[in-house]
Every structure is written in C-alpha cells, then in structure tokens.
Design a protein around this motif. Structure first.
Motif, PDB file in Angstrom:
ATOM      1  N   GLY A  12       0.770  -1.225   0.000  1.00 10.83           N
ATOM      2  CA  GLY A  12       0.000   0.000   0.000  1.00 10.83           C
ATOM      3  C   GLY A  12       0.806   1.282   0.000  1.00 10.83           C
ATOM      4  N   ILE A  13       0.376   2.230   0.820  1.00 14.85           N
ATOM      5  CA  ILE A  13       1.003   3.543   0.879  1.00 14.85           C
ATOM      6  C   ILE A  13       2.444   3.435   1.364  1.00 14.85           C
ATOM      7  CG2 ILE A  13       0.911   5.792   2.042  1.00 14.85           C
ATOM      8  CD1 ILE A  13      -2.139   5.592   1.952  1.00 14.85           C
ATOM      9  N   GLY A  14       2.708   2.568   2.317  1.00 14.42           N
ATOM     10  CA  GLY A  14       4.071   2.403   2.812  1.00 14.42           C
ATOM     11  C   GLY A  14       5.012   1.924   1.733  1.00 14.42           C
ATOM     12  N   ARG A  15       4.589   0.961   0.949  1.00 13.62           N
ATOM     13  CA  ARG A  15       5.419   0.450  -0.138  1.00 13.62           C
ATOM     14  C   ARG A  15       5.681   1.547  -1.177  1.00 13.62           C
ATOM     15  NH1 ARG A  15       6.293  -4.859  -1.935  1.00 13.62           N
ATOM     16  NH2 ARG A  15       6.873  -5.048  -4.134  1.00 13.62           N
ATOM     17  N   ALA A  16       4.647   2.341  -1.469  1.00 12.32           N
ATOM     18  CA  ALA A  16       4.813   3.426  -2.440  1.00 12.32           C
ATOM     19  C   ALA A  16       5.790   4.482  -1.933  1.00 12.32           C
ATOM     20  CB  ALA A  16       3.452   4.064  -2.741  1.00 12.32           C
ATOM     21  N   THR A 183      -8.067   4.704  -0.962  1.00 15.30           N
ATOM     22  CA  THR A 183      -6.909   4.519  -1.837  1.00 15.30           C
ATOM     23  C   THR A 183      -6.809   3.039  -2.214  1.00 15.30           C
ATOM     24  OG1 THR A 183      -5.786   6.310  -0.660  1.00 15.30           O
ATOM     25  CG2 THR A 183      -4.424   4.889  -2.045  1.00 15.30           C
ATOM     26  N   ARG A 184      -6.474   2.779  -3.465  1.00 15.14           N
ATOM     27  CA  ARG A 184      -6.425   1.390  -3.938  1.00 15.14           C
ATOM     28  C   ARG A 184      -5.193   0.678  -3.375  1.00 15.14           C
ATOM     29  NH1 ARG A 184     -10.428   0.247  -7.212  1.00 15.14           N
ATOM     30  NH2 ARG A 184     -11.415   1.899  -8.456  1.00 15.14           N
ATOM     31  N   THR A 185      -5.412  -0.044  -2.267  1.00 17.25           N
ATOM     32  CA  THR A 185      -4.383  -0.836  -1.604  1.00 17.25           C
ATOM     33  C   THR A 185      -5.038  -2.114  -1.092  1.00 17.25           C
ATOM     34  OG1 THR A 185      -4.756   0.071   0.614  1.00 17.25           O
ATOM     35  CG2 THR A 185      -3.252   1.312  -0.828  1.00 17.25           C
ATOM     36  N   GLU A 186      -4.303  -2.888  -0.293  1.00 17.34           N
ATOM     37  CA  GLU A 186      -4.856  -4.099   0.321  1.00 17.34           C
ATOM     38  C   GLU A 186      -5.663  -3.789   1.583  1.00 17.34           C
ATOM     39  OE1 GLU A 186      -1.567  -6.631   1.204  1.00 17.34           O
ATOM     40  OE2 GLU A 186      -0.693  -6.455  -0.788  1.00 17.34           O
ATOM     41  N   PHE A 187      -5.686  -2.520   1.988  1.00 18.00           N
ATOM     42  CA  PHE A 187      -6.227  -2.142   3.297  1.00 18.00           C
ATOM     43  C   PHE A 187      -7.664  -2.618   3.503  1.00 18.00           C
ATOM     44  CE2 PHE A 187      -8.718   0.779   5.878  1.00 18.00           C
ATOM     45  CZ  PHE A 187      -7.978   0.862   7.042  1.00 18.00           C
ATOM     46  N   ASP A 207       0.343   6.053  -5.807  1.00 17.75           N
ATOM     47  CA  ASP A 207       1.495   6.883  -6.154  1.00 17.75           C
ATOM     48  C   ASP A 207       1.135   8.365  -6.164  1.00 17.75           C
ATOM     49  OD1 ASP A 207       3.288   4.777  -6.367  1.00 17.75           O
ATOM     50  OD2 ASP A 207       2.827   4.420  -8.476  1.00 17.75           O
ATOM     51  N   ARG A 208      -0.100   8.676  -6.520  1.00 19.77           N
ATOM     52  CA  ARG A 208      -0.550  10.071  -6.478  1.00 19.77           C
ATOM     53  C   ARG A 208      -0.614  10.558  -5.033  1.00 19.77           C
ATOM     54  NH1 ARG A 208      -6.414  12.532  -8.508  1.00 19.77           N
ATOM     55  NH2 ARG A 208      -6.098  14.633  -7.675  1.00 19.77           N
ATOM     56  N   VAL A 209      -1.098   9.724  -4.143  1.00 26.38           N
ATOM     57  CA  VAL A 209      -1.172  10.087  -2.727  1.00 26.38           C
ATOM     58  C   VAL A 209       0.224  10.426  -2.196  1.00 26.38           C
ATOM     59  CG1 VAL A 209      -1.629   9.177  -0.402  1.00 26.38           C
ATOM     60  CG2 VAL A 209      -3.285   8.804  -2.244  1.00 26.38           C
ATOM     61  N   VAL A 210       1.192   9.582  -2.497  1.00 23.20           N
ATOM     62  CA  VAL A 210       2.559   9.811  -2.028  1.00 23.20           C
ATOM     63  C   VAL A 210       3.151  11.065  -2.651  1.00 23.20           C
ATOM     64  CG1 VAL A 210       4.907   8.876  -2.102  1.00 23.20           C
ATOM     65  CG2 VAL A 210       2.993   7.401  -1.448  1.00 23.20           C
ATOM     66  N   HIS A 211       2.928  11.267  -3.938  1.00 17.85           N
ATOM     67  CA  HIS A 211       3.456  12.457  -4.618  1.00 17.85           C
ATOM     68  C   HIS A 211       2.913  13.732  -3.978  1.00 17.85           C
ATOM     69  CE1 HIS A 211       4.898  15.007  -7.890  1.00 17.85           C
ATOM     70  NE2 HIS A 211       3.703  15.566  -7.896  1.00 17.85           N
TER      71      HIS A 211
END
Length: 257
Positions: A12-16, A183-187, A207-211
């Motif tokens: 998810g977000i952490g990996r990104a 957000t599209r993740t496994e969450f 990736d947009r969230v992280v950017h």
C-alpha cells in the motif's frame, strides 16, 4: 545519503513511499511484520536504485517489539532523516462486536506506535536541526464514523501531527499528517470492508497520494489531503453540524451499518 524509515513498508502507501524515497536516493529502513516480504522488497530497491536497505521485522502493535525500532530511529550515530509512520489497520463491524483484544492492538498500532516513533524521531531531529516526519492518517479522522475506532485513532494522529508541526516550527523539523481518502491498496480487503458501492471518483491511486504528500511536506504544510474531491469533502464537512455529519457518514460510508 539521507536515510528514510518506513513502517508498514510491504504494501500500500508504505510500499509506495519506500519506492519513491529510494528512487530519490534515500537509503532505506523497512519495517513490517513479514520478514520475507521485507527482504524481497529490500532486494528490489537496492538493485534498482543502488541504495542501502536495512530490514527490521517487528509487530509495532506490541510495545516491547517496537522498542528496537524506536532505538533505531533515535540513534545519533546513524540518523534517520525521514520517518514515514504508515503502519495501521482498520476493522469491520461495530464497536461492541469487535473483540477487545483486537481493539487494543489497533489502538497500539494506529496511535501508540505513531506516538512512540514520532517522539523518538522528533527528539533526535530537533537536536540535529533537521528532519521530516510523515504520519499517515485518514480523511475519516475528520468525521465521526459510526462505531469506528479506526477514525478515532486517525483523529488522534492528525491532531498530534498538527500540534507538533506548530511546536517545531523554525526548528528545521517538518511534521505532516497525511489524510488520504479511499486509496487502492490491500487495506480494505484486510479489514473485511465491502467497497463495491463506492463511486470510482472517490478512489485514489497510491502513487498520487505519495506524490502529493511529499509536495505538501516540502511546501511546509502540516496537513495533506490528496485530491480536489477530498479537499472539498473536508471543507464542506467543517461547515455542517456534527449531527448532520453523523447521519451522512452513517448512510454513505461503505462497510458501515
């Protein structure tokens, strides 16, 4: 090279965040429970970006297990320049139907781990006069989601981050609460939430969230709400009475009854 530590780094977000920061030239410290997944990711990041990657397998919901991670964050001989507090999880069902042990673990992970790691990082970074902390919260923290302990933990994370950003202003240390929407993740699958009714417009790409988060952090903001639709949702939510907020959220949030 600067060093970044990311919790919940295997998905998810952490990996990104891990991929993005490694691509920017950060050496990485990856933290999660699954050591094999951590090592697989570490190998890919090292091979692709030529950075050094350290792996720390730990269940951050366990205060004893997260102590070594807190010590690593605070180590003055091996400074951590960027901390991404991403690890966390949600639950399905109502407050009174969820086992007490599970609720306690959720509180320890979503709030307790953020508190401990943020304190360790902020103290060390303040002494050095530089550093960045991103605490991954949620848009749900702005709203009283019916029966949800998840939104309560995220309200804590957002408020803690905002207060620290104010207290550390001018110190060289930046603190950001990242508050994404769906957000599209496994969450959601892991939480057992049915998301089929949610309109596509409300889904964000990771990736947009992280950017957007990193752009807001570097612009000196204390809160990042990625995407215009969620910025508008939060702004409107602040203008309507809480009783109406509760009715709207209960009627519209997928997976809640």
């Amino acid at each position: 090279m600067p060093t970044a530590l990311v919790t919940g780094a295997t998905s998810g977000i952490g990996r990104a965040f891990a991929r993005r920061l490694a691509a920017e030239g950060h050496d990485m410290i990856l933290v999660a429970r699954d050591e094999q997944r951590l090592r697989d990711l570490a190998g890919r990041l090292a091979d692709r970006h030529g950075v050094e990657v350290e792996v720390l397998a730990a269940d951050l919901a366990d205060p004893a297990a997260r102590e070594p991670v807190e010590r690593r964050v605070a180590d003055p001989q091996r400074p951590v320049d960027v901390l991404i507090n991403n690890a966390g999880y949600g639950t399905s069902g109502m407050f009174w139907d969820i086992p007490g042990e599970q609720l306690h673990d959720q509180l320890e992970l979503n709030a307790g781990a953020v508190l401990g790691l943020t304190r360790a990082a902020a103290s060390a970074m303040r002494e050095r006069g530089s550093g960045d902390i991103v605490n991954v919260s949620s848009v749900s923290g702005f709203f009283p989601v019916s029966g949800s302990t998840y939104s309560a933990t995220k309200a804590y994370v957002t408020t803690l981050s905002q207060g620290l950003a104010t207290a550390l202003a001018g110190s060289g240390v930046r603190v950001l609460a990242l508050c994404p929407g769906f957000t599209r993740t496994e969450f959601h699958e892991r939480a057992g939430l049915e998301m089929g009714r949610l309109p596509k417009v409300f889904w964000l790409q990771v990736d947009r969230v992280v950017h957007e988060a990193l752009a807001d952090l570097r612009a000196g903001k204390a809160v990042s709400i990625p995407s215009p639709q969620y910025k508008a949702l939060v702004a409107i939510g602040r203008l309507i009475p809480q009783k109406l907020q509760r009715l709207v959220v209960t009627a519209t949030v997928p997976g809640r009854t």
